[in-house]
Design a protein around this motif. Structure first.
Motif, PDB file in Angstrom:
ATOM      1  N   MET A   1       0.841  -1.190   0.000  1.00 25.26           N
ATOM      2  CA  MET A   1       0.000   0.000   0.000  1.00 25.26           C
ATOM      3  C   MET A   1       0.878   1.242   0.000  1.00 25.26           C
ATOM      4  O   MET A   1       1.964   1.266   0.592  1.00 25.26           O
TER       5      MET A   1
ATOM      6  N   ASP B   1     -11.271   6.074  -3.966  1.00 21.43           N
ATOM      7  CA  ASP B   1      -9.924   6.426  -3.526  1.00 21.43           C
ATOM      8  C   ASP B   1      -9.322   7.531  -4.377  1.00 21.43           C
ATOM      9  O   ASP B   1      -8.520   8.329  -3.884  1.00 21.43           O
TER      10      ASP B   1
ATOM     11  N   ALA C   1      -5.978  -4.035  -6.395  1.00 26.11           N
ATOM     12  CA  ALA C   1      -4.719  -4.643  -5.951  1.00 26.11           C
ATOM     13  C   ALA C   1      -4.393  -5.900  -6.749  1.00 26.11           C
ATOM     14  O   ALA C   1      -3.235  -6.144  -7.101  1.00 26.11           O
TER      15      ALA C   1
ATOM     16  N   TYR D   1      -0.784   2.413  -6.549  1.00 21.61           N
ATOM     17  CA  TYR D   1      -1.693   2.759  -5.456  1.00 21.61           C
ATOM     18  C   TYR D   1      -2.816   1.731  -5.473  1.00 21.61           C
ATOM     19  O   TYR D   1      -3.897   1.970  -6.013  1.00 21.61           O
TER      20      TYR D   1
ATOM     21  N   VAL E   1      -5.942  -0.627  -4.603  1.00 21.63           N
ATOM     22  CA  VAL E   1      -7.201  -0.511  -3.855  1.00 21.63           C
ATOM     23  C   VAL E   1      -8.049  -1.751  -4.175  1.00 21.63           C
ATOM     24  O   VAL E   1      -7.596  -2.661  -4.851  1.00 21.63           O
TER      25      VAL E   1
ATOM     26  N   TYR F   1      -9.233  -4.435  -2.487  1.00 21.12           N
ATOM     27  CA  TYR F   1      -8.736  -5.737  -2.068  1.00 21.12           C
ATOM     28  C   TYR F   1      -9.903  -6.713  -1.921  1.00 21.12           C
ATOM     29  O   TYR F   1     -10.960  -6.362  -1.395  1.00 21.12           O
TER      30      TYR F   1
END
Length: 266
Positions: free
Chosen positions: A72, A113, A194, A214, A216, A218
């Motif tokens: 992360m 995000d 991710a 970056y 995101v 998950y």
């Protein structure tokens, strides 16, 4: 041609589709007296496999290495963030246009995000990459829909760059490069799921863009609890489809020379 071939292949190779196809094929074959035992056995094995793969955490074990490949993002504040690249795949563009409201799917964290990052780095550009191609023709492009939503919640339109031609991850990188000169790029965050980050980083590196991952969205937890069985077969099969498609994409891209490595590393 690669795009259409991959879409057609994956329709038949998707684990959930394939398993159900074997069940139906077995039942069909069992109607023949000569092949009844074989058909019944095929249907039974496929049924057991469907239940096992849907309930056991096999899909989590396949997805976990992809999600843990890149850590992360932690900003040490040493250098400014010049831009944010948001990859499409989180919004149903056609439904959003028909409803007049943003319709997000299970990858909505990509959009959420990015909004957070837009406020954290108010000077950063925001490049949204996502077209609308389908096997049957051109669909509604995702990038303009997301851009319109961002503008509607107060993000300065001057910060937003729309790339609405890409249909694949490889095209995301290729067309994004037309907006960002590698030698003048600066620091750009790459926002995507991710489990999709290894393939995304690989194609961006191949295109000459050294982006900052970056991750995101998950699908597995951070603790050992991700090895728990699923409560619903459909949940396990859905995760299996995602994991199998991503591993197949990594291998396919590597064979086709579209990525910098089979499994890109941090």
């Amino acid at each position: 041609m690669f795009y259409y071939a991959s879409k057609i292949f994956w329709f038949f190779a998707t684990p959930s589709n394939l398993l159900i196809s074997f069940v139906l094929l077995g039942l069909l074959i069992s109607l023949s007296k000569r092949w009844r035992r074989f058909g019944t056995g095929l249907a039974l094995v496929a049924t057991v496999a469907t239940v096992a793969l849907g309930l056991l955490p096999i899909s989590s074990a396949l997805l976990r290495p992809l999600e843990e490949r890149f850590p992360m993002f932690r900003d040490d504040g040493s250098r400014p963030i010049d831009g944010i690249i948001l990859l499409g795949g989180a919004v149903e563009a056609a439904d959003s246009l028909s409803r007049g409201s943003l319709v997000a799917n299970e990858s909505a964290e990509r959009v959420l995000d990015t909004i957070t990052l837009a406020h954290r780095y108010p000077q950063a550009k925001i490049l949204i990459s996502g077209g609308g191609g389908t096997v049957f023709g051109d669909g509604a492009a995702e990038a303009p829909v997301i851009a319109s939503y961002f503008k509607g919640i107060g993000i300065d339109p001057a910060r937003i760059i729309i790339e609405d031609r890409s249909r694949t991850t490889a095209e995301n990188a290729t067309f994004t490069r037309e907006f960002i000169a590698p030698e003048q790029a600066g620091r750009w965050l790459l926002v995507t799921s991710a489990w999709h980050m290894p393939r995304a980083v690989g194609v961006f590196r191949k295109a000459g863009l050294d982006v900052i991952p970056y991750p995101v969205d998950y699908r597995t937890g951070a603790s050992e609890g991700f090895y728990r069985p699923f409560a619903f077969i459909s949940d396990g099969l859905r995760r299996l489809d995602v994991a199998a498609k991503e591993w197949a994409g990594l291998i396919g891209y590597y064979v086709a020379g579209r990525t910098s490595a089979l499994l890109p590393a941090p």
